[in-house]
Design an enzyme around this catalytic site. Structure first.
Site, mmCIF file in Angstrom:
data_model
loop_
_atom_site.group_PDB
_atom_site.id
_atom_site.type_symbol
_atom_site.label_atom_id
_atom_site.label_comp_id
_atom_site.label_asym_id
_atom_site.label_seq_id
_atom_site.Cartn_x
_atom_site.Cartn_y
_atom_site.Cartn_z
ATOM 1 N N CYS A 137 -5.719 -3.348 8.135
ATOM 2 C CA CYS A 137 -4.575 -2.639 7.550
ATOM 3 C C CYS A 137 -4.917 -1.157 7.570
ATOM 4 O O CYS A 137 -5.864 -0.735 6.895
ATOM 5 C CB CYS A 137 -4.306 -3.116 6.125
ATOM 6 S SG CYS A 137 -3.036 -2.132 5.266
ATOM 7 N N ASN A 138 -4.172 -0.384 8.355
ATOM 8 C CA ASN A 138 -4.456 1.052 8.453
ATOM 9 C C ASN A 138 -4.243 1.764 7.129
ATOM 10 O O ASN A 138 -5.065 2.579 6.707
ATOM 11 C CB ASN A 138 -3.561 1.684 9.524
ATOM 12 C CG ASN A 138 -3.954 1.313 10.926
ATOM 13 O OD1 ASN A 138 -4.688 2.033 11.589
ATOM 14 N ND2 ASN A 138 -3.464 0.184 11.407
ATOM 15 N N THR A 139 -3.134 1.459 6.429
ATOM 16 C CA THR A 139 -2.814 2.168 5.204
ATOM 17 C C THR A 139 -3.880 1.945 4.143
ATOM 18 O O THR A 139 -4.184 2.838 3.345
ATOM 19 C CB THR A 139 -1.429 1.745 4.680
ATOM 20 O OG1 THR A 139 -0.483 1.797 5.748
ATOM 21 C CG2 THR A 139 -0.966 2.675 3.575
ATOM 22 N N CYS A 170 -0.434 0.928 12.594
ATOM 23 C CA CYS A 170 -0.140 -0.097 11.587
ATOM 24 C C CYS A 170 -0.434 -1.410 12.285
ATOM 25 O O CYS A 170 -0.046 -1.592 13.454
ATOM 26 C CB CYS A 170 1.322 -0.032 11.139
ATOM 27 S SG CYS A 170 1.799 -1.441 10.089
ATOM 28 N N THR A 195 2.825 3.671 9.009
ATOM 29 C CA THR A 195 3.695 3.623 7.830
ATOM 30 C C THR A 195 3.832 5.008 7.200
ATOM 31 O O THR A 195 3.012 5.908 7.437
ATOM 32 C CB THR A 195 3.130 2.675 6.767
ATOM 33 O OG1 THR A 195 1.887 3.209 6.287
ATOM 34 C CG2 THR A 195 2.928 1.275 7.312
ATOM 35 N N LYS A 198 7.105 -7.922 9.803
ATOM 36 C CA LYS A 198 6.792 -8.518 8.504
ATOM 37 C C LYS A 198 7.855 -9.513 8.054
ATOM 38 O O LYS A 198 7.555 -10.477 7.335
ATOM 39 C CB LYS A 198 6.605 -7.421 7.448
ATOM 40 C CG LYS A 198 5.250 -6.710 7.523
ATOM 41 C CD LYS A 198 5.085 -5.742 6.368
ATOM 42 C CE LYS A 198 3.757 -5.017 6.392
ATOM 43 N NZ LYS A 198 2.604 -5.903 6.074
ATOM 44 N N ARG A 226 0.810 -1.217 0.000
ATOM 45 C CA ARG A 226 0.000 0.000 0.000
ATOM 46 C C ARG A 226 0.844 1.268 0.000
ATOM 47 O O ARG A 226 0.530 2.235 -0.698
ATOM 48 C CB ARG A 226 -0.941 -0.006 1.215
ATOM 49 C CG ARG A 226 -2.160 -0.916 1.080
ATOM 50 C CD ARG A 226 -1.840 -2.400 0.981
ATOM 51 N NE ARG A 226 -1.193 -2.914 2.192
ATOM 52 C CZ ARG A 226 -0.516 -4.060 2.256
ATOM 53 N NH1 ARG A 226 -0.345 -4.810 1.175
ATOM 54 N NH2 ARG A 226 0.024 -4.465 3.387
ATOM 55 N N THR A 227 1.907 1.294 0.772
ATOM 56 C CA THR A 227 2.761 2.483 0.800
ATOM 57 C C THR A 227 3.430 2.703 -0.553
ATOM 58 O O THR A 227 3.519 3.838 -1.042
ATOM 59 C CB THR A 227 3.809 2.365 1.918
ATOM 60 O OG1 THR A 227 3.143 2.432 3.189
ATOM 61 C CG2 THR A 227 4.828 3.493 1.848
#
Length: 232
Positions: A84-86, A196, A126, A166, A50-51
């Site tokens: 997932c925050n992002t 996160c 993130t 991760k 995502r980032t």
């Protein structure tokens, strides 16, 4: 009990997905198997980073997330969770693709902080979450000020997420991340937002003991209530 089926859009990452399921189980006030919610999980590890998508022009995660939405709905999910925050940067697109409610983890976190009377919190997240201001938009008008790490401290957050949790590094040296947490608290943060879904795991794995709110837990509690289950 007339329980709704909970669907988890997982794989971002797999351990964070397992952590949400674990919190659903541990937070349910259940005396027997039948009093727990029915949960379906799609741990879709094909979802692009995502980032990378938000900041570096990488492929959008939305198509794969929408695949998970459709899979979960097809097997009976009546409410969807995104651990997932992002990914909440894409919440509107995901919710529009769903025919059932999608709980918003960041808004739930905001309400939890308001209920606790928090006025200033340190955001650990993130680069994608921090730079797209997804938390700041959700917190606008809440009366809660968000502090974010500076420079090397933000790099330490990314390190503990990607090189620690991760990467499956249970022996990861989290000392730089500790310093980041301590500096946010020294700047006046009353608590830290573990923004996160790898960070609650980091706190557990690396024995970090700082005041914190866990968005994964807030999501689990809201999902249980939505599903019609009792909460401890």
């Amino acid at each position: 009990m007339d329980k709704k089926v909970i669907g988890i859009i997982g794989g971002m990452g797999p351990l964070a997905t397992a952590d949400l399921f674990r919190k659903l189980v541990l937070s349910a006030d259940a005396k027997a198997d039948q009093e727990h919610p029915r949960v379906v999980i799609d741990s879709n590890t094909d979802v692009p980073n995502r980032t990378d998508a938000l900041l570096h022009g990488g492929p959008s995660p939305v198509p794969e997330i929408v695949k998970s939405v459709k899979r979960l709905e097809s097997i009976g999910a009546q409410v969807l969770l995104i651990p997932c925050n992002t990914s909440h940067c894409y919440y509107d697109e995901i919710a529009a693709a769903a025919s059932v409610p999608v709980l918003h983890m960041i808004e739930l976190t905001r309400e939890a902080l308001r209920e606790r009377g928090i006025r200033r919190a340190g955001l650990l997240a993130t680069d994608g979450t921090v730079q797209t201001l997804v938390y700041q938009r959700a917190f606008q008008g809440s009366g809660i000020e968000l502090l974010t790490p500076d420079g090397a401290d933000q790099a330490a957050v990314m390190g503990v997420i990607y090189e620690g949790v991760k990467a499956g590094r249970f022996d990861y040296d989290a000392s730089a991340f500790r310093r980041c947490c301590e500096r946010l608290l020294a700047r006046g943060a009353e608590t830290l937002i573990l923004g996160c879904t790898e960070l609650p795991l980091a706190f557990e794995l690396y024995r970090l003991d700082y005041p914190a709110v866990d968005p994964t837990l807030e999501l689990a509690l809201a999902a249980l209530r939505f599903a019609g289950c009792r909460v401890k």
